[in-house]
Design a protein around this motif. Structure first.
Motif, short mmCIF file in Angstrom:
data_model
loop_
_atom_site.label_atom_id
_atom_site.label_comp_id
_atom_site.label_asym_id
_atom_site.label_seq_id
_atom_site.Cartn_x
_atom_site.Cartn_y
_atom_site.Cartn_z
N UNK A 217 0.79 -1.23 0.00
CA UNK A 217 0.00 0.00 0.00
C UNK A 217 0.82 1.27 0.00
N UNK A 218 2.14 1.16 -0.17
CA UNK A 218 3.01 2.34 -0.12
C UNK A 218 3.84 2.43 -1.39
N UNK A 219 4.04 3.64 -1.92
CA UNK A 219 4.93 3.80 -3.08
C UNK A 219 6.38 3.60 -2.65
N UNK A 220 7.12 2.77 -3.37
CA UNK A 220 8.52 2.55 -3.02
C UNK A 220 9.47 3.01 -4.13
N UNK A 221 8.95 3.21 -5.33
CA UNK A 221 9.82 3.64 -6.43
C UNK A 221 8.98 4.25 -7.53
N UNK A 222 9.54 5.25 -8.20
CA UNK A 222 8.87 5.79 -9.38
C UNK A 222 9.91 6.18 -10.41
N UNK A 223 9.47 6.24 -11.64
CA UNK A 223 10.36 6.58 -12.74
C UNK A 223 9.57 7.42 -13.75
N UNK A 224 10.24 8.35 -14.38
CA UNK A 224 9.62 9.20 -15.40
C UNK A 224 10.22 8.82 -16.75
N UNK A 225 9.33 8.56 -17.71
CA UNK A 225 9.76 8.16 -19.05
C UNK A 225 9.31 9.20 -20.07
N UNK A 226 9.92 9.15 -21.24
CA UNK A 226 9.50 10.05 -22.31
C UNK A 226 8.06 9.75 -22.71
N UNK A 227 7.39 10.75 -23.27
CA UNK A 227 5.96 10.64 -23.53
C UNK A 227 5.57 9.61 -24.55
N UNK A 228 6.51 9.15 -25.38
CA UNK A 228 6.18 8.15 -26.41
C UNK A 228 6.55 6.74 -25.98
N UNK A 229 6.86 6.54 -24.69
CA UNK A 229 7.25 5.22 -24.21
C UNK A 229 6.04 4.31 -24.09
N UNK A 230 6.13 3.10 -24.64
CA UNK A 230 5.05 2.13 -24.49
C UNK A 230 5.33 1.26 -23.27
N UNK A 231 4.27 0.65 -22.75
CA UNK A 231 4.37 -0.08 -21.48
C UNK A 231 5.50 -1.11 -21.45
N UNK A 232 5.62 -1.99 -22.45
CA UNK A 232 6.62 -3.06 -22.36
C UNK A 232 8.07 -2.55 -22.23
N UNK A 233 8.35 -1.36 -22.78
CA UNK A 233 9.72 -0.85 -22.74
C UNK A 233 10.18 -0.48 -21.33
#
Length: 287
Positions: A217-233
């Motif tokens: 129930x707690x956020x442990x990590x986040x990442x910011x990707x470029x706007x054209x990134x698809x989920x699998x990448x």
């Protein structure tokens, strides 16, 4: 009205007394009238005590002639909520993890607390700060300071996330990971802000993609990707973070058909996974 010390001669010697007196004119002459006899003065302590009594009497007289409607009061400063936010962040180890930010530690704390208490833009932080009582080290909240604090925060992002993770010790038997997007108005000169699949359904808007990992129930990590990134990448680096940073060795992925491409499946084949998609209200599950 004033305080005076007078000396009187008695048959036993000269004694000093303290009096509160005032002057006024009567029949063209200035007359001094004693308002109150305070008592004899034998020591310096007596003299100081009478001065204190006189100040209290002066304040009382000034207040008695005051019209409350004419008074101007400064607005009260809030403290309760900012204190609660501070205590929670102390107990959870967030404050100690922010120590790596140096002089921007208080700035980042205030940014976090303000988003909870009075959500607004970073620029509105200065207005929020004027409404609270802040007994700790004064934060740097100028416009340039706010942006510099975010730059410093990005440098230590991974370290801070891991420090909080070790402090809270969440249950990692089930870990949730998902992506969302955030769009921008106008044009942004930024390598991350690009056109892509908009989860906000905002066609024609540039965006960024944000990945978030949750555990217990707690956020442990986040990442910011470029706007054209698809989920699998995003899978490869996310798996690497889960295993190498957080020590989550056995990973079972539950994915939707957005990951049903050969490159993604090859990567998932190195782990356990369950693929689920919805078609004609029927679930099909592959192991």
């Amino acid at each position: 009205m004033f305080l005076r010390f007078v000396k009187k001669k008695h048959k036993y010697g000269i004694e000093e007394y303290a009096q509160i007196a005032e002057k006024h004119r009567e029949d063209g002459k200035q007359i001094t009238c004693v308002i109150k006899h305070l008592g004899p003065v034998k020591t310096q302590a007596d003299r100081d005590r009478y001065k204190s009594i006189f100040r209290q009497q002066s304040n009382k007289n000034r207040l008695s002639g005051t019209v409350l409607e004419d008074l101007i009061f400064d607005p009260p400063l809030d403290f309760g909520l900012i204190y609660v936010a501070r205590e929670i962040m102390n107990d959870t180890g967030i404050m100690s993890s922010l120590s790596v930010l140096g002089k921007y530690r208080e700035t980042v704390f205030l940014m976090i607390a303000s988003r909870i208490i009075h959500p607004g833009s970073d620029i509105s932080l200065e207005r929020f700060f004027r409404t609270i009582y802040y007994p700790w080290d004064s934060p740097k909240i100028g416009k340039d300071d706010l942006y510099r604090s975010l730059d410093v925060l990005m440098v230590f992002k991974d370290q801070i996330e891991y420090t909080i993770f070790k402090k809270l010790k969440p249950d990692t038997s089930v870990v949730h990971y998902d992506l969302t997007s955030s769009y921008f108005e106008g044009r942004e000169d930024n390598d991350l802000v690009l056109f892509g699949y908009s989860r906000d359904k905002k066609r024609g808007k540039e965006q960024i993609v944000i990945g978030l990992v949750m555990a217990d129930g707690m956020p442990i990590h986040h990442e910011v990707w470029s706007g054209n990134t698809i989920d699998p990448k995003t899978l490869k680096s996310t798996i690497s973070v889960l295993k190498n940073r957080f020590g989550i060795k056995n990973v079972i992925f539950i994915i939707d058909r957005a990951f049903g491409r050969s490159n993604s499946l090859d990567l998932l084949d190195q782990n356990q996974y369950i693929c689920i998609w919805l078609k004609f209200l029927e679930y099909r599950i592959f192991y």
